[in-house]
Design a protein around this motif. Sequence first.
Motif, PDB file in Angstrom:
ATOM      1  N   ASN A   1     -32.803   8.119 -28.759  1.00 39.88           N
ATOM      2  CA  ASN A   1     -31.789   8.902 -28.054  1.00 39.88           C
ATOM      3  C   ASN A   1     -31.934   8.743 -26.543  1.00 39.88           C
ATOM      4  O   ASN A   1     -30.948   8.576 -25.829  1.00 39.88           O
ATOM      5  N   ALA A   2     -33.183   8.788 -26.092  1.00 39.12           N
ATOM      6  CA  ALA A   2     -33.437   8.691 -24.654  1.00 39.12           C
ATOM      7  C   ALA A   2     -33.019   7.320 -24.131  1.00 39.12           C
ATOM      8  O   ALA A   2     -32.427   7.196 -23.054  1.00 39.12           O
ATOM      9  N   LYS A   3     -33.317   6.306 -24.920  1.00 39.11           N
ATOM     10  CA  LYS A   3     -33.005   4.952 -24.507  1.00 39.11           C
ATOM     11  C   LYS A   3     -31.485   4.748 -24.440  1.00 39.11           C
ATOM     12  O   LYS A   3     -30.957   4.173 -23.483  1.00 39.11           O
ATOM     13  N   GLU A   4     -30.814   5.267 -25.444  1.00 38.40           N
ATOM     14  CA  GLU A   4     -29.357   5.108 -25.487  1.00 38.40           C
ATOM     15  C   GLU A   4     -28.665   5.882 -24.373  1.00 38.40           C
ATOM     16  O   GLU A   4     -27.613   5.491 -23.889  1.00 38.40           O
ATOM     17  N   ALA A   5     -29.283   6.997 -23.964  1.00 32.36           N
ATOM     18  CA  ALA A   5     -28.684   7.808 -22.903  1.00 32.36           C
ATOM     19  C   ALA A   5     -28.969   7.209 -21.527  1.00 32.36           C
ATOM     20  O   ALA A   5     -28.449   7.686 -20.521  1.00 32.36           O
ATOM     21  N   GLY A   6     -29.795   6.176 -21.494  1.00 29.57           N
ATOM     22  CA  GLY A   6     -30.067   5.485 -20.243  1.00 29.57           C
ATOM     23  C   GLY A   6     -30.685   6.352 -19.158  1.00 29.57           C
ATOM     24  O   GLY A   6     -30.309   6.270 -18.003  1.00 29.57           O
ATOM     25  N   GLY A   7     -31.634   7.203 -19.547  1.00 29.14           N
ATOM     26  CA  GLY A   7     -32.348   7.976 -18.539  1.00 29.14           C
ATOM     27  C   GLY A   7     -31.785   9.376 -18.309  1.00 29.14           C
ATOM     28  O   GLY A   7     -32.405  10.194 -17.641  1.00 29.14           O
ATOM     29  N   SER A   8     -30.611   9.659 -18.892  1.00 29.45           N
ATOM     30  CA  SER A   8     -30.031  10.980 -18.671  1.00 29.45           C
ATOM     31  C   SER A   8     -30.439  11.976 -19.764  1.00 29.45           C
ATOM     32  O   SER A   8     -29.974  13.092 -19.799  1.00 29.45           O
ATOM     33  N   TYR A   9     -31.316  11.527 -20.636  1.00 28.48           N
ATOM     34  CA  TYR A   9     -31.777  12.414 -21.708  1.00 28.48           C
ATOM     35  C   TYR A   9     -33.300  12.351 -21.763  1.00 28.48           C
ATOM     36  O   TYR A   9     -33.886  11.277 -21.810  1.00 28.48           O
ATOM     37  N   THR A  10     -33.921  13.522 -21.745  1.00 29.28           N
ATOM     38  CA  THR A  10     -35.372  13.570 -21.836  1.00 29.28           C
ATOM     39  C   THR A  10     -35.758  13.836 -23.283  1.00 29.28           C
ATOM     40  O   THR A  10     -35.258  14.798 -23.871  1.00 29.28           O
ATOM     41  N   PRO A  11     -36.613  12.988 -23.851  1.00 25.30           N
ATOM     42  CA  PRO A  11     -36.985  13.193 -25.253  1.00 25.30           C
ATOM     43  C   PRO A  11     -37.523  14.604 -25.487  1.00 25.30           C
ATOM     44  O   PRO A  11     -38.314  15.110 -24.694  1.00 25.30           O
ATOM     45  N   ALA A  12     -37.068  15.232 -26.568  1.00 24.69           N
ATOM     46  CA  ALA A  12     -37.485  16.600 -26.862  1.00 24.69           C
ATOM     47  C   ALA A  12     -38.919  16.650 -27.387  1.00 24.69           C
ATOM     48  O   ALA A  12     -39.513  17.716 -27.497  1.00 24.69           O
ATOM     49  N   LEU A  13     -39.448  15.472 -27.710  1.00 27.70           N
ATOM     50  CA  LEU A  13     -40.799  15.424 -28.259  1.00 27.70           C
ATOM     51  C   LEU A  13     -41.623  14.467 -27.394  1.00 27.70           C
ATOM     52  O   LEU A  13     -41.391  13.267 -27.404  1.00 27.70           O
ATOM     53  N   THR A  14     -42.555  15.016 -26.641  1.00 27.18           N
ATOM     54  CA  THR A  14     -43.371  14.158 -25.785  1.00 27.18           C
ATOM     55  C   THR A  14     -44.538  13.577 -26.577  1.00 27.18           C
ATOM     56  O   THR A  14     -44.843  14.041 -27.682  1.00 27.18           O
ATOM     57  N   GLU A  15     -45.194  12.595 -25.996  1.00 25.37           N
ATOM     58  CA  GLU A  15     -46.379  12.002 -26.633  1.00 25.37           C
ATOM     59  C   GLU A  15     -47.455  13.073 -26.867  1.00 25.37           C
ATOM     60  O   GLU A  15     -48.127  13.068 -27.880  1.00 25.37           O
ATOM     61  N   GLN A  16     -47.583  13.980 -25.894  1.00 20.03           N
ATOM     62  CA  GLN A  16     -48.579  15.050 -26.036  1.00 20.03           C
ATOM     63  C   GLN A  16     -48.263  15.941 -27.236  1.00 20.03           C
ATOM     64  O   GLN A  16     -49.161  16.366 -27.961  1.00 20.03           O
ATOM     65  N   GLU A  17     -46.971  16.204 -27.435  1.00 17.05           N
ATOM     66  CA  GLU A  17     -46.584  17.053 -28.565  1.00 17.05           C
ATOM     67  C   GLU A  17     -46.786  16.331 -29.894  1.00 17.05           C
ATOM     68  O   GLU A  17     -47.195  16.939 -30.880  1.00 17.05           O
TER      69      GLU A  17
END
Lengths: 90, 27
Positions: free
Chosen positions: A48-64
Amino acid sequence: PPLQNNQPVEFNHAISYVNKIKNRFQGQPNIYKSFLEILHKYQKEQRNAKEAGGSYTPALTEQEVYAEVAQLFKNQEDLLSEFGQFLPDA
Amino acid sequence: SYDFTPLDSSAVYVLSSMARQRRASQS
């Protein structure tokens, strides 16, 4: 997606790791299933983040992701530390 | 054993792409 021949190290490591988890949790299929769900959730967020081209922050981080897997593998330190070798920014 | 289901294969795919990303970010 097709797998690329020029990345055999990561691929082989991933295969052996998935095998290890399957074997370890043979009697607890729900743990393995939850692990797969976490991975797929992560992949979906990344996509999703990749497709949004930077305008979307993944809701699940690596830490999570790491925290969720830690919860799942709580008495399996070796599996958890090996998982850390896969995660970017772990 | 290598009797992987499609779900297993996709887990392998996610893990290996994570590892690639990790390597790319380190180099």
